[in-house]
Enzyme design. Structure first.
Site, PDB file in Angstrom:
ATOM      1  N   ALA A  13       0.861  -1.188   0.000  1.00  0.00           N
ATOM      2  CA  ALA A  13       0.000   0.000   0.000  1.00  0.00           C
ATOM      3  C   ALA A  13       0.893   1.232   0.000  1.00  0.00           C
ATOM      4  O   ALA A  13       2.097   1.149   0.261  1.00  0.00           O
ATOM      5  CB  ALA A  13      -0.927   0.009   1.207  1.00  0.00           C
ATOM      6  N   LYS A  14       0.317   2.356  -0.289  1.00  0.00           N
ATOM      7  CA  LYS A  14       1.023   3.625  -0.193  1.00  0.00           C
ATOM      8  C   LYS A  14      -0.005   4.723  -0.073  1.00  0.00           C
ATOM      9  O   LYS A  14      -1.134   4.612  -0.558  1.00  0.00           O
ATOM     10  CB  LYS A  14       1.888   3.866  -1.424  1.00  0.00           C
ATOM     11  CG  LYS A  14       3.089   4.758  -1.156  1.00  0.00           C
ATOM     12  CD  LYS A  14       4.143   4.022  -0.344  1.00  0.00           C
ATOM     13  CE  LYS A  14       5.410   4.863  -0.165  1.00  0.00           C
ATOM     14  NZ  LYS A  14       6.462   4.093   0.512  1.00  0.00           N
TER      15      LYS A  14
END
Length: 422
Positions: free
Chosen positions: A109-110
């Site tokens: 994720a980011k």
């Protein structure tokens, strides 16, 4: 397969091209590629805050979760002026391959907010941090998506994230973020983990090419948390740091820089600007100076087709995410005997590995010593390093493609085992 129109930009295109090359190498069927590559979920939010002058400002925030096949997603949140959803999506994809390569039970994720953090006062920074987390609460959780710091954020921002989430839950949930201060449930060694990991892997590469620390030289491009810790660690091992840079200045001296003085200057001023008038150099030229170890630890796409042939390093240790373009990779592949590449998803994995340790400690409420954390980190990095070199030799491919192949293959097999629901 074509890159999705929902995500755009050079960075996302770069992640897509890397995946396509590895998918071709692995003979992944065309109809299975989109499911492996495209992010599961992207969230775009508006984050309004009151400025100190009484006005209201709205900042755009993002969070991309690539896949949840192996466990919750995991990734940092950056505050930077050039953040967009395409960049965030690419970073989430790379994080998936990184976690899979390291054997962590995470998908990638980011997150990010489009803002220059240097333009915010401390109060505005807290307000924006809390508002961003407030907007993310429906989409994150200790077993859904766990945040961490990145460019423009730090331990204090993670403490605000954790506190905001905890207030909505009515109890302290320290495991919602990693990279927190130790006083609020963080782990010893987390802040230093990525930079120390870079230095550890540089040491392994030096052994491989029979290069001694004593007398070796290094240039660090990007003197933030990762670059500064890598520089300090390498210097303590006898490596001479001859060049450093950040977004404000670049300095070069073949005789060596005083890393202790650099560290004191940055601690007081927050940036390199003003450290010296005699040792300044064009930041682009710094990358091209002769050295044994080059550590790009700043942003994406700093090594491209226009400068890769001019690199004079023996080891390229990618402390940043995506510092080398696919075009440059093709040339580096032709220079395998000259330049030993430690690809980003291996080289900078120290941060997410120790974040995993922090998450586990938070869930168990049982904390380890810094020595235990570092020993476990180096064991994990050594395992991944050996796997990458073994795969590269077996398949006669570059270190980057070997690392990506291991990561992509791990995710692909997990998806195949779980099947497609419903």
């Amino acid at each position: 397969m074509q890159s999705s129109s929902a995500y755009g930009g050079e960075v996302f295109d770069m992640a897509f091209r890397q995946f396509e090359a590895v998918a071709n190498h692995l003979d992944i069927p065309t109809d299975e590629r989109q499911r492996i590559f495209l992010p599961k979920r992207a969230v775009v939010v508006s984050c309004p805050i009151h400025r100190d002058d009484g006005s209201t400002a709205v900042f755009q925030g993002y969070r991309v979760q690539h896949h949840l096949t192996l466990g919750p997603t995991k990734g940092g949140t950056r505050f930077a002026a050039n953040v967009d959803v395409g960049e965030v999506a690419a970073l989430a994809v790379w994080m998936s391959w990184k976690c899979a390569l390291a054997g962590l039970p995470y998908g990638g994720a980011k997150g990010g907010v489009t803002v220059d953090p240097h333009t915010l006062s401390p109060r505005e920074m807290e307000a924006l941090s809390r508002r961003y987390m407030q907007e993310m609460i429906p989409f994150v959780g200790p077993h859904i998506d766990v945040m961490a710091p990145d460019m423009g954020t730090n331990e204090q921002v993670m403490a605000w994230f954790m506190d905001t989430y905890s207030m909505y839950q009515g109890k302290t949930v320290s495991e919602i973020v990693t990279g927190k201060p130790v006083e609020t449930g963080g782990t010893l060694g987390r802040r230093e983990a990525t930079g120390r990991g870079v230095a550890y892997l540089v040491g392994q590469a030096m052994k491989k090419i029979n290069l001694s620390h004593s007398g070796a030289t290094a240039i660090i491009q990007g003197y933030g948390n990762v670059g500064s810790i890598a520089a300090l660690t390498l210097a303590s091992q006898g490596v001479r740091i001859i060049g450093v840079s950040d977004h404000t200045a670049a300095f070069y001296d073949p005789k060596g820089l005083d890393v202790g003085a650099l560290e004191r200057h940055v601690r007081e001023r927050r940036v390199l600007r003003g450290f010296s008038n005699e040792m300044t150099i064009d930041p682009a030229d710094l990358l091209l100076q002769k050295c044994d170890v080059l550590v790009p630890a700043a942003t994406e796409r700093v090594i491209g087709s226009e400068n890769v042939s001019k690199l004079q390093c023996r080891i390229l240790a990618e402390g940043a995410n995506g510092p080398t373009t696919p075009e440059a990779d093709e040339i580096l592949d032709q220079r395998r005997d000259e330049i030993f590449v430690i690809p980003d998803i291996l080289c900078n994995a120290g941060g997410v590995i120790v974040s995993y340790f922090e998450w586990v400690q938070g869930l168990q409420q049982f904390f380890w010593s810094e020595r235990e954390v570092m020993d476990r980190l180096y064991q994990a990095l050594q395992r991944s390093y050996d796997q990458v070199l073994g795969r590269a030799k077996r398949d006669n491919i570059s270190h980057r493609n070997a690392a990506l192949a291991i990561g992509v293959e791990t995710v692909m097999r997990a998806k195949a085992t779980r099947g497609l629901f419903p």
